[in-house]
Design an enzyme around this catalytic site. Structure first.
Site, mmCIF file in Angstrom:
data_model
loop_
_atom_site.group_PDB
_atom_site.id
_atom_site.type_symbol
_atom_site.label_atom_id
_atom_site.label_comp_id
_atom_site.label_asym_id
_atom_site.label_seq_id
_atom_site.Cartn_x
_atom_site.Cartn_y
_atom_site.Cartn_z
ATOM 1 N N SER A 1 0.867 -1.185 0.000
ATOM 2 C CA SER A 1 0.000 0.000 0.000
ATOM 3 C C SER A 1 0.901 1.231 0.000
ATOM 4 O O SER A 1 0.721 2.136 0.804
ATOM 5 C CB SER A 1 -0.928 -0.008 1.218
ATOM 6 O OG SER A 1 -0.159 -0.048 2.410
ATOM 7 N N ASN B 1 -2.014 4.129 -15.768
ATOM 8 C CA ASN B 1 -2.533 3.233 -14.732
ATOM 9 C C ASN B 1 -3.957 3.673 -14.398
ATOM 10 O O ASN B 1 -4.157 4.762 -13.863
ATOM 11 C CB ASN B 1 -1.600 3.335 -13.514
ATOM 12 C CG ASN B 1 -2.129 2.613 -12.296
ATOM 13 O OD1 ASN B 1 -3.131 1.902 -12.367
ATOM 14 N ND2 ASN B 1 -1.456 2.798 -11.173
ATOM 15 N N CYS C 1 -6.353 3.670 -10.230
ATOM 16 C CA CYS C 1 -6.421 4.662 -9.148
ATOM 17 C C CYS C 1 -7.844 5.147 -8.952
ATOM 18 O O CYS C 1 -8.626 5.171 -9.891
ATOM 19 C CB CYS C 1 -5.593 5.886 -9.487
ATOM 20 S SG CYS C 1 -4.057 5.466 -10.162
ATOM 21 N N LYS D 1 -2.976 0.389 -18.517
ATOM 22 C CA LYS D 1 -2.752 -0.710 -17.576
ATOM 23 C C LYS D 1 -4.035 -1.015 -16.820
ATOM 24 O O LYS D 1 -4.567 -0.176 -16.092
ATOM 25 C CB LYS D 1 -1.634 -0.327 -16.605
ATOM 26 C CG LYS D 1 -1.292 -1.443 -15.638
ATOM 27 C CD LYS D 1 0.047 -1.205 -14.997
ATOM 28 C CE LYS D 1 0.341 -2.222 -13.927
ATOM 29 N NZ LYS D 1 1.643 -1.962 -13.301
ATOM 30 N N ILE E 1 -1.640 -7.851 -15.388
ATOM 31 C CA ILE E 1 -2.609 -7.266 -14.480
ATOM 32 C C ILE E 1 -1.915 -6.408 -13.416
ATOM 33 O O ILE E 1 -0.784 -6.677 -13.037
ATOM 34 C CB ILE E 1 -3.462 -8.353 -13.762
ATOM 35 C CG1 ILE E 1 -2.588 -9.330 -12.997
ATOM 36 C CG2 ILE E 1 -4.369 -9.048 -14.723
ATOM 37 C CD1 ILE E 1 -3.358 -10.400 -12.217
ATOM 38 N N GLY F 1 3.090 -11.989 -11.158
ATOM 39 C CA GLY F 1 3.662 -13.209 -10.594
ATOM 40 C C GLY F 1 4.713 -13.903 -11.435
ATOM 41 O O GLY F 1 5.025 -15.068 -11.191
ATOM 42 N N GLY G 1 7.479 -7.880 -11.654
ATOM 43 C CA GLY G 1 7.302 -7.035 -10.478
ATOM 44 C C GLY G 1 7.989 -7.584 -9.252
ATOM 45 O O GLY G 1 9.206 -7.542 -9.105
HETATM 46 C C1 LIG Z 1 5.640 -2.083 -4.244
HETATM 47 C C2 LIG Z 1 4.818 -2.023 -5.499
HETATM 48 C C3 LIG Z 1 4.520 -0.778 -6.060
HETATM 49 C C4 LIG Z 1 3.759 -0.681 -7.231
HETATM 50 N N1 LIG Z 1 3.509 0.555 -7.782
HETATM 51 C C5 LIG Z 1 2.821 0.641 -8.959
HETATM 52 C C6 LIG Z 1 2.611 1.915 -9.594
HETATM 53 O O1 LIG Z 1 3.059 2.958 -9.120
HETATM 54 N N2 LIG Z 1 1.907 1.939 -10.759
HETATM 55 C C7 LIG Z 1 1.416 0.799 -11.340
HETATM 56 O O2 LIG Z 1 0.808 0.875 -12.415
HETATM 57 N N3 LIG Z 1 1.607 -0.412 -10.768
HETATM 58 C C8 LIG Z 1 2.300 -0.515 -9.595
HETATM 59 N N4 LIG Z 1 2.511 -1.762 -9.019
HETATM 60 C C9 LIG Z 1 1.952 -2.969 -9.666
HETATM 61 C C10 LIG Z 1 3.000 -3.706 -10.502
HETATM 62 O O3 LIG Z 1 3.503 -2.878 -11.534
HETATM 63 C C11 LIG Z 1 2.422 -4.998 -11.111
HETATM 64 O O4 LIG Z 1 1.325 -4.680 -11.932
HETATM 65 C C12 LIG Z 1 1.948 -5.978 -10.045
HETATM 66 O O5 LIG Z 1 2.808 -5.975 -8.946
HETATM 67 C C13 LIG Z 1 1.819 -7.416 -10.583
HETATM 68 O O6 LIG Z 1 3.075 -7.948 -10.986
HETATM 69 P P1 LIG Z 1 3.991 -8.897 -10.047
HETATM 70 O O7 LIG Z 1 3.104 -9.974 -9.509
HETATM 71 O O8 LIG Z 1 5.070 -9.400 -10.960
HETATM 72 O O9 LIG Z 1 4.508 -8.032 -8.949
HETATM 73 C C14 LIG Z 1 3.277 -1.867 -7.849
HETATM 74 C C15 LIG Z 1 3.582 -3.122 -7.279
HETATM 75 C C16 LIG Z 1 4.345 -3.204 -6.120
HETATM 76 C C17 LIG Z 1 4.655 -4.566 -5.561
#
Ligand SMILES: Cc1cc2nc3c(=O)[nH]c(=O)nc-3n(C[C@H](O)[C@H](O)[C@H](O)COP(=O)(O)O)c2cc1C
Ligand SMILES: Cc1cc2nc3c(=O)[nH]c(=O)nc-3n(C[C@H](O)[C@H](O)[C@H](O)COP(=O)(O)OP(=O)(O)OC[C@H]3O[C@@H](n4cnc5c(N)ncnc54)[C@H](O)[C@@H]3O)c2cc1C
Ligand code: FES
Lengths: 303, 258
Positions: free
Chosen positions: A70, A126, A129, A164, A190, A243, A264
């Site tokens: 968060s 994105n 929001c 996104k 996602i 993931g 991510g």
């Molecule tokens: C700490 C953190 C911060 C994130 N900040 C953003 C963000 O600023 N903008 C955005 O579009 N997605 C943000 N995400 C989402 C990631 O870009 C990604 O969509 C999501 O984590 C799923 O991928 P993953 O399972 O490989 O982490 C964030 C994810 C994490 C873990």
């Protein structure tokens, strides 16, 4: 050595792997480990019109095979990004996707317009929001709001526009079709799934914000399903994420229909994950004697 | 800034108290550049997020780092299962450590419980110029007093129940006394309530004070903005969210907003 290049919206990527927005900052911290030019692209931390401080701590919790965050949209604002971060990133010989967000369609359009006159390669909007004008529901949760914000941004920029998508919706394909018709050049998905954990000893939510976004291996099957459904529903390219931890995961998402893949949470476990995944994709292709990674996009053969 | 990621062998493992373990890790490149107050970011086998643990000993000649940790939940339990000869996956050294004051003639090192270990490298640096005040709940938790003494520091051990040490009560009791005797600087690590009490005392006494903060982390290197700590710039009064992993873990007492 297989041909790992892909082309999305007219932009050439040397390989399909892109660290996802929010986990990689503006790249500087990871240069301590490897050359950023080894990456297909970089999605930068979500940037808004004004500086934002984000949510209170704790902002992070580990969960089985995943994590909640968060962070909120803590960022220094678009002017700082364009003046201090973007010029440096653009020297790195990799595709830069500037991730942007806002609380109103006008704010998103304002940020996009400022980026339009820079050399940034792509804009990733994105839409997860909250829309403050519509009671705080995320733009990405209704076709009408999604269309409205994408149209506003579309008018503000001629850069390739990636939208996104949020997975917290009843039908991902309806939203994808709505943003396609509003002028998106690609979709990425996602974003995180909304989750919550409670400390049963204190009876307090683990995150100070009560709820947060779930990412990591736990959401991978959801990502594969949504990428597959979306790729079958729209004509524009799909960037897959959620993931991904290995070359095999990336190939699975590409077979589901993704033209490129973002990474991510895996960079927290292994800071080398993006470059390792590039190598693992190459190894898989060589072993199967597939000449180019493009050849596997959308090749799943559903029952 | 300079840090690296790798897998490093555990040379020695020792149990210090119930559920408290010490590892000596062979990592020459890291030991050469590590500073007091910095931390290592360790991946417990099978988990997805790393755990930050303070550096409790730096031996650049022999290429060895020491850490001391207590079992909290799953991550630290998995670390405690590792044995001598096993490898630790670490990113290190990380963060901004304690200021070393070559001119200081008397410093106080305040450690509460598992906040005592990061005081060891400071004790090694300041030697006889340091007084180490350590606080624990009870005699079962007391750790590292001999190590502190070996470095030349004088030690004052406090327990809340009076079951060990010279003082029954909190670290602030001897600290208040020491501050009246003239102290150049106070360095502290421990629970939030303890740190706040130490910071308040030092600010009241106009004594320079640095404290090591904790926050949940993901990347550990300043990229994800997961570990925010609310601070104010003492000069401009500007409120900022700084990051414990990069701007800290050590902050000046008057920077932190509790
Ligand atoms: C700490 C953190 C911060 C994130 N900040 C953003 C963000 O600023 N903008 C955005 O579009 N997605 C943000 N995400 C989402 C990631 O870009 C990604 O969509 C999501 O984590 C799923 O991928 P993953 O399972 O490989 O982490 C964030 C994810 C994490 C873990
Ligand atoms: C800079 C720094 C230095 C530290 N040094 C030491 C040390 O030398 N020895 C020691 O025993 N402990 C130290 N800690 C605390 C240690 O990181 C936590 O006890 C540990 O992460 C708990 O992990 P767990 O899986 O056992 O517990 P869980 O509660 O299951 O952890 C869940 C998540 O919360 C995080 N977390 C939980 N408690 C803390 C905490 N107090 N601080 C930061 N993150 C936390 C974990 O990293 C993990 O991501 C330090 C923390 C920081 C920030
Ligand atoms: S843990 Fe990622 S910024 Fe501190």
């Amino acid at each position: 050595m297989a041909d790992l290049s892909v082309n999305l919206c007219g932009i050439d990527f040397k390989n399909p792997i892109i660290p996802a927005s929010g986990v990689f900052g503006y790249g500087r911290e990871y240069e301590e480990f490897y050359d950023l030019s080894e990456l297909g692209g970089i999605a930068t931390k979500g940037t808004t019109a004004q500086k934002r401080t984000g949510n209170l701590s704790p902002r992070i919790a580990e969960t089985p095979s995943g994590m909640l965050n968060s962070v909120g949209l803590q960022n220094p604002g678009i002017d700082h990004f364009i003046a201090q971060e973007l010029p440096y990133l653009l020297t790195k010989d990799t595709v830069i996707l500037a991730n942007i967000a806002g609380s109103t369609p006008e704010e998103c359009a304002e940020v996009a317009e400022k980026l339009d006159s820079t050399q940034v390669h792509m804009i990733e909007l994105n839409i997860s929001c909250p829309n403050v004008k519509q009671g705080g529901a995320a733009f990405g949760t209704s076709c009408a709001m999604a269309e409205q914000v994408v149209s506003a941004v579309r008018k503000a920029t001629s850069k390739p526009l990636v939208v996104k998508l949020s997975p917290n919706v009843t039908s991902i394909t309806e939203i994808a079709k709505a943003v396609e018709s509003a002028g998106a050049d690609a979709v990425s998905l996602i974003n995180t799934l909304l989750g919550m954990r409670i400390d049963i000893h204190s009876r307090r939510p683990v995150l100070r914000n009560n709820v947060g976004g779930l990412s990591g291996a736990a959401i991978f099957p959801v990502a594969v399903r949504m990428v597959w459904q979306t790729a079958n529903a729209v004509k524009i390219p799909v960037i897959g994420m959620g993931g991904v931890n290995s070359g095999e995961d990336a190939i699975e998402l590409m077979m589901a229909g993704a033209s490129a893949v973002q990474v991510g949470m895996a960079v927290f476990t292994d800071p080398y994950a993006p470059v390792r995944i590039v190598r693992e994709i190459n190894d898989f292709l060589d072993e199967k004697q597939i000449p180019a990674v493009r050849d596997i996009i959308g090749t799943v053969q559903p029952w | 800034m300079k840090y690296l990621q790798g897998k490093f062998p555990i040379l020695k493992k020792q149990a210090l108290a119930k559920e408290v373990y010490s590892f000596w890790i062979s990592c020459p490149e890291i030991a050469k550049i590590a500073q007091p107050g910095q931390f290592v970011h360790i991946l417990p086998p099978g988990l997805g997020l790393r755990r930050p643990i303070s550096i409790a000993g730096i031996d650049p000649e022999n290429g060895i780092l020491r850490i001391v940790f207590v079992i909290k939940h799953e991550g630290t339990r998995k670390l405690a299962e590792l044995r001598q000869g096993d490898y630790l996956d670490m990113i290190a050294p990380l963060g901004h450590g304690f200021t070393l004051l070559p001119e200081a003639s008397h410093v106080v090192l305040v450690g509460g419980g598992i906040g005592v270990p990061p005081m060891l490298p400071l004790a090694a640096y300041y030697g006889e110029r340091a007084t180490a005040v350590s606080g624990f709940r009870s005699f079962q938790q007391v750790i590292l007093q001999e190590d502190l003494e070996k470095s030349g520091a004088s030690t004052i051990c406090c327990t809340e129940d009076g079951s060990a040490g010279a003082i029954q009560g909190f670290v602030t009791t001897p600290l208040e006394q020491l501050l009246t005797e003239g102290v150049d600087a106070v360095f502290a690590c421990g629970s939030q309530p303890m740190l706040k009490a130490v910071a308040d005392l030092c600010i009241k006494n106009h004594t320079y004070c640095e404290i090591s903060m904790e926050e949940r982390m993901a990347c550990g290197i300043g990229a994800c903005l997961g570990c925010a700590c609310k601070t104010k710039n003492p000069d401009t009064e500007e409120i900022q969210f700084l990051h414990v992993c990069k701007n800290g873990p050590v902050f000046k007492a008057e920077e932190v907003i509790w």
